[in-house]
Every structure is written in structure tokens, then in C-alpha cells.
Design an enzyme around this catalytic site. Structure first.
Site, mmCIF file in Angstrom:
data_model
loop_
_atom_site.group_PDB
_atom_site.id
_atom_site.type_symbol
_atom_site.label_atom_id
_atom_site.label_comp_id
_atom_site.label_asym_id
_atom_site.label_seq_id
_atom_site.Cartn_x
_atom_site.Cartn_y
_atom_site.Cartn_z
ATOM 1 N N ARG A 55 0.559 -2.481 -9.812
ATOM 2 C CA ARG A 55 0.330 -1.998 -8.456
ATOM 3 C C ARG A 55 -1.044 -1.304 -8.382
ATOM 4 N NH1 ARG A 55 2.048 -2.535 -3.236
ATOM 5 N NH2 ARG A 55 2.734 -0.605 -2.289
ATOM 6 N N THR B 49 1.955 -11.398 1.866
ATOM 7 C CA THR B 49 2.356 -11.266 0.452
ATOM 8 C C THR B 49 2.809 -12.629 -0.073
ATOM 9 O OG1 THR B 49 2.971 -8.954 0.740
ATOM 10 C CG2 THR B 49 3.870 -9.999 -1.177
#
Ligand code: DON
Length: 575
Positions: free
Chosen positions: A109, A384
Site C-alpha cells: 500500500r 481499481t
């Protein structure tokens, strides 16, 4: 004594609930398996959101690479062929299960830059400055993808890195044909590309993009070559890092050389819960995916979903009630566990879950205001990308990766050919202020230098009787978790094939706003009436999610299910 009493009360409540289920609600819709299966194959399966990326992954498997080799190759290929979400300027999460049954999770992340601070998106009066966390240089977190792929490569790869990344360099260098969907997207974002960039990105052009147009990513090819030749230093140091920092300085962004050089992906212990005899392995913080999914599944065990059926009044009502509680917990308790003590064990404890659901009744909706207060906007954004891969040995990889919004913050690094994310918007920029997905948060997800922003991405792998059973995940912002949850219920409780479970219409709710969103066609008018009668507000939208999943059938055959109904580009390829 107290526990005993509470146990008795809960038992009594469930007894009541199951009886009420029979008496108070007549189901109006139901989906049954017509055995519509996806792509079947024995040796390996790659399911991604783009046909070229699926081809790259399959070619790696066929030449003897394992699922990890294929996953790294696909991640880089998506950065080329699916630049709206595939990336090297963003981040993501990987959940894996090896052929020997070992499992784990990799967190790549993005992080807040070291110069970031909790109030960086607020004006002098403490109010959020519109779009500052969404568009432009300041919206970008320090990218994690290249470090993530490097960590996966070091631990699991079987092929040389140059062989894994070369297909993506070739696609970028030699060009490829745009699909209709990708051409439309490039057209849609031309104005943003021009307005937000200080240079003119090469994707800006006068005439409209058309399906079949050849597209070349020459600068990106050079960046990928630097990564091929220098590993992660080809991104986090040297020319690429210099180009990123130059871009930042030009646009008043704050990512520094130090941010880049110090970025590291992290191996994490996955969240594991049992659901009706299945072992569900999913992503821990800095994603909320595994924890919220775990709470939903554990709560679901107290209800007779198999008898409810798919998308019936009962199933939608109970899923909504479970979801509003889990998302309320998400807002309060979840954030980057390197910075905030997330009470993981407590949130998944049997007694906690039992207590949390003890006020669910079958005859009315609970107001989210009663669960906790707050005010938020709406969810209307679905990007995404997720891919699922299994090789012939049974190694399985689930990766969800993103730039957050379409093309991230829309800033393309001049000379390096890739977009930067706008993941900073996933932080709680001010307590109670919703992000673009309507999600609120507080201290647990406040901005701090070097902290990871809370995600909803939920790459998940499921075992049945000690063997690989399912690999699943989806894009969809806050709807990711509830989508993965419904797919799991669709297969385990409702007996649908993988393809049927993917295709089935989905719903979503998330505590705030206090309503159910449902894909058009998910609920018929009688079900809508019945749910409204229970006190639910319902909003219909066009699509929710784009699941890419694999199921292992009893005879060991892989069923790959791409979501072709919502995105024609998705493709399952097996051999
Ligand atoms: O990490 C998250 O939860 C979001 N940044 C994911 C964004 C997303 O899925 C966009 N829409 N499909």
C-alpha cells in the site's frame, strides 16, 4: 454468570429470529444455479481485467513459471494496458497460498509522504479544501507497487525477473490495440489530463481514441527497463526517482527522494476466519478488507442463508444489518496497524460478534444513527483492478491493485510515462468527513508521515478441507468487501458456480449513508417494497464491482470466472 445469562439471551434471540424469518417475510426473488460455468482448465488459470494481461500471465504459466511469476508479470502488464488502474505509481495487496498450504499476505500500500501531516487538506478554518486529496500532486501517496513486486519476486519467483517483466516492456515499446472500453476512458479524461498536468502528457491528443487504435508507451517502456535492470532501485532511486521528485517540485507535491528510497513493502499475517467449514484467508490492515469480511462471515453463520436464497428480502435485509455494523467498526477501529493499535482479535471474537448482532431483528431495519452518528455523501466511482491466478502445482495468488480513482491523481510523471495515485484520499482527512466512497474515519485512519491509508481491498483465498477452494477479489472502493462477501455466500451457501456467483447482481450498504445500493436487476419490485416496509432506503445504480475469481471444483478442475457482464475486457484464460 454474566456470560451465561448473555449466552441464554442470545440463544433465545436466534431462536426468535429463525422463527420470525419463516413467519414475517415472504421471499419474492431467488437465483438458482443453472450450472453456467466459466472457463475450465486443469493446469493453470489467470483471470484479469484485460485480455492482454491475461495472455501475459498465461504465457508465463505455460513456460513453467509459477503463480507468483505470473502475478508479477500481470501486475506490470496491467500498468501498460490498463493505465486507469493497473500501475507502478500506486499500490495494492497480495494474499497467497502455496501448493504446500502455507499462506501469507503482502502489503504494498502507498504511504503518506514524510512531509505529510494530519491537517494537510484543511484550510485555515479547518475545513477540507475541495479536491485537494483527489486531484493533483498533493493527492499522491508514496507508491508501493514496485517494492511489492520485488518482495514477491525475492520470496517466491522461479523465473529470472527479466523474463517476467519483458512482455510488459514489449507491449509498452511495440504498442498494442486499444479496446473500446480503454479508448472511451482515455477520451473521457482528456480534459483532466490537460488541466492537472504542467506538461502535456503523451496520452493527450486532438482526435478521439477509437477501439483498435495502436498505442505506444515509450517513456513507460524505458522506466520498466530501468526496473528490469536494477530491480526496485530502478524505480525508487536513480533516474525514475529523480523524475518523480522533479514532477513533485513542479506541482508543489511533497514526495521526496527520502520517501522513495525508504519505501518498503511488508509481509503480514493474514486475517483467517472459518465460514461453514471453509478457511477464509484475507488481507489484514492496512486494508480493512479481511477484518470487515471476517466480521460479515462470522455474523452470517448465525443466519440460515442457504434457506434465504440469493437476493431475497431476507438475505438482503440480514446482509445490510451485518454490513452496517461492520462498517461502523471499520470507521472507528481500523487503520494502519504500524501506527494504530487495531483490536483485531476483539473485532473477530465470537462473543463480540454475537453481542454486535444481538439487536438484529427480522422485522425492521436498524437505523445507522442508532449504531453511531455521522453524515456522508454518496459512492459513485468504480475503478481499481483485481486478478486471480492458480498454477498447475496449486500455488494461488490474489492481488488487488489501484491508483484509487481513474488514472489516480491524473498526474503523469513527465518523462517516466506513468500516472501517480490519489490514495491520500483514503485517509480520514478530518474526523467524520467522508472520502470519495462515502467512508468516514477518525483517529485510527488520520494522516501521519509514513503511515498507510486504510483500504477496503480484499484479495481473498479460501480453503475447503485443507485444499485450495477459491481465489477472489474485486475493485469497487467501499463496495469491494461486500462484493467479495456476496460471492462467497453465493458459492458456499447458495450453490452457484463461480461464473454465476460473479454474474449475480450485487447490493451494498456501509453504515453511512444509511441505505442499500443495489445493482439494477438485483431486486424486483416486490422485494424493494418488502425491504422498504422493513425501513430500508434503497438506491439503484448501474453496476457494483468486477470480480475476477477462480474456483477449484471437486475433481480439481479450475473454473475461472471473469466479470464480462460489467466489463467486456475481463478475461479468464486457462490451459
Ligand atoms: O484502497 C481502497 O479501498 C480504494 N483506494 C480502492 C479504490 C477502488 O477500488 C476504486 N474503484 N473501483
Amino acid at each position: 454468570m454474566l456470560t451465561f445469562n448473555r449466552g441464554l439471551i442470545i440463544f433465545f434471540l436466534f431462536f426468535l429470529i429463525s422463527n420470525c424469518q419463516q413467519q414475517q417475510m415472504e421471499d419474492t426473488t431467488s437465483v438458482e444455479s443453472g450450472k453456467n460455468e466459466g472457463v475450465l482448465a486443469k493446469n493453470g488459470m489467470v483471470v484479469t481485467a484485460h485480455p492482454l494481461a491475461s495472455q501475459v500471465g498465461l504465457a508465463i504459466l505455460k513456460k513453467g513459471g509459477n503463480a507468483f511469476d505470473a502475478a508479477i508479470a500481470v501486475q506490470y502488464a496491467l500498468a501498460v494496458v490498463l493505465p486507469k488502474a493497473g500501475n507502478i505509481g500506486g499500490g495494492g495487496f497480495m494474499v497467497y497460498r502455496t501448493k504446500d498450504g502455507e499462506n501469507g499476505a503482502l502489503d504494498f500500500r502507498e504511504k503518506a509522504p514524510l512531509k505529510g501531516d494530519r491537517d494537510m487538506y484543511l484550510d485555515k478554518k479547518g475545513e477540507p479544501i475541495k479536491n485537494l486529496s483527489l486531484k493533483g500532486h498533493l493527492a499522491a501517496g508514496v507508491p508501493g507497487t514496485v517494492a511489492g513486486m520485488d518482495a514477491a519476486f525475492q520470496k517466491f519467483a522461479s523465473l529470472p525477473f527479466s523474463e517476467i517483466i519483458q512482455p510488459s516492456i514489449d507491449l509498452a515499446q511495440n504498442g498494442f490495440e486499444l479496446t473500446e472500453y480503454e479508448a472511451d476512458l482515455l477520451n473521457r479524461f482528456q480534459e483532466d489530463f490537460k488541466a492537472i498536468n504542467l506538461h502535456t502528457p503523451y496520452l493527450v491528443r486532438e482526435e478521439e481514441y477509437q477501439e483498435g487504435d495502436s498505442i505506444y508507451h515509450t517513456d513507460l517502456a524505458k522506466t520498466l527497463e530501468r526496473i528490469r535492470d536494477n530491480g526496485k532501485d530502478g524505480f525508487y532511486k536513480g533516474e525514475t526517482a529523480d523524475l518523480i521528485v522533479k514532477e513533485m517540485k513542479a506541482g508543489k507535491g511533497i514526495i521526496s527522494l527520502e520517501d522513495l528510497a525508504s519505501y518498503e513493502a511488508k509481509w503480514r499475517k493474514p486475517i483467517i476466519v472459518n465460514y461453514r467449514g471453509h478457511k477464509v484467508i484475507s488481507m489484514p490492515p492496512s486494508s480493512s478488507g479481511g477484518l470487515v469480511l471476517g466480521q460479515l462471515l462470522k455474523g452470517s453463520e448465525y443466519f440460515d442463508f442457504p434457506s434465504f436464497g440469493v437476493n431475497t428480502t431476507k438475505s438482503i435485509h440480514v446482509m445490510t444489518e451485518l454490513q452496517r455494523r461492520a462498517y461502523a467498526d471499520r470507521a472507528e477501529h481500523m487503520g494502519d496497524m504500524d501506527f494504530y493499535e487495531v483490536p483485531i482479535d476483539m473485532l473477530l471474537e465470537d462473543s463480540y460478534i454475537k453481542n454486535r448482532i444481538s439487536d438484529i431483528t427480522m422485522d425492521s431495519a436498524t437505523s445507522s444513527q442508532v449504531i453511531k452518528s455521522g453524515k456522508v455523501n454518496t459512492i459513485e466511482s468504480f475503478q481499481t483492478t483485481h486478478f486471480s491466478i492458480v498454477d498447475k502445482e496449486g500455488n494461488a495468488v490474489a492481488i488487488t491493485t489501484t491508483l484509487n480513482s481513474y488514472f489516480g491523481c491524473k498526474v503523469m510523471v513527465d518523462g517516466a510515462g506513468f500516472f501517480l495515485n490519489n490514495e491520500m484520499d483514503d485517509f480520514s482527512i478530518k474526523p467524520g468527513v467522508p472520502n470519495q466512497f462515502g467512508l468516514v474515519g477518525a483517529e485510527a485512519n488520520a494522516i501521519a508521515p509514513g503511515k498507510r491509508m486504510l483500504s477496503a481491498m480484499t484479495p481473498t483465498i479460501i480453503e475447503k478441507e485443507g485444499k485450495l477452494f477459491m481465489v477472489v477479489g474485486t475493485p469497487g472502493g467501499s463496495t469491494i468487501i461486500t462484493n467479495v462477501y456476496q460471492v462467497i455466500l453465493n458459492v458456499i451457501d447458495h450453490g452457484l458456480t463461480m461464473q454465476e456467483a460473479v454474474d449475480a447482481k450485487k447490493m451494498h450498504s456501509q453504515w453511512l449513508p444509511d441505505r442499500i445500493i443495489a445493482e439494477k436487476g438485483c431486486l424486483d419490485s416486490l422485494t424493494i417494497d418488502a425491504l422498504q416496509h422493513l425501513g430500508h432506503e434503497i438506491k439503484e445504480i448501474n453496476t457494483i464491482g468486477r470480480i475476477e475469481a477462480i474456483l477449484v471444483k471437486e475433481d480439481g478442475t479450475y473454473e475461472g470466472a471473469a466479470d464480462k457482464t460489467r466489463s467486456g475486457d475481463a478475461m479468464a484464460l486457462g490451459y
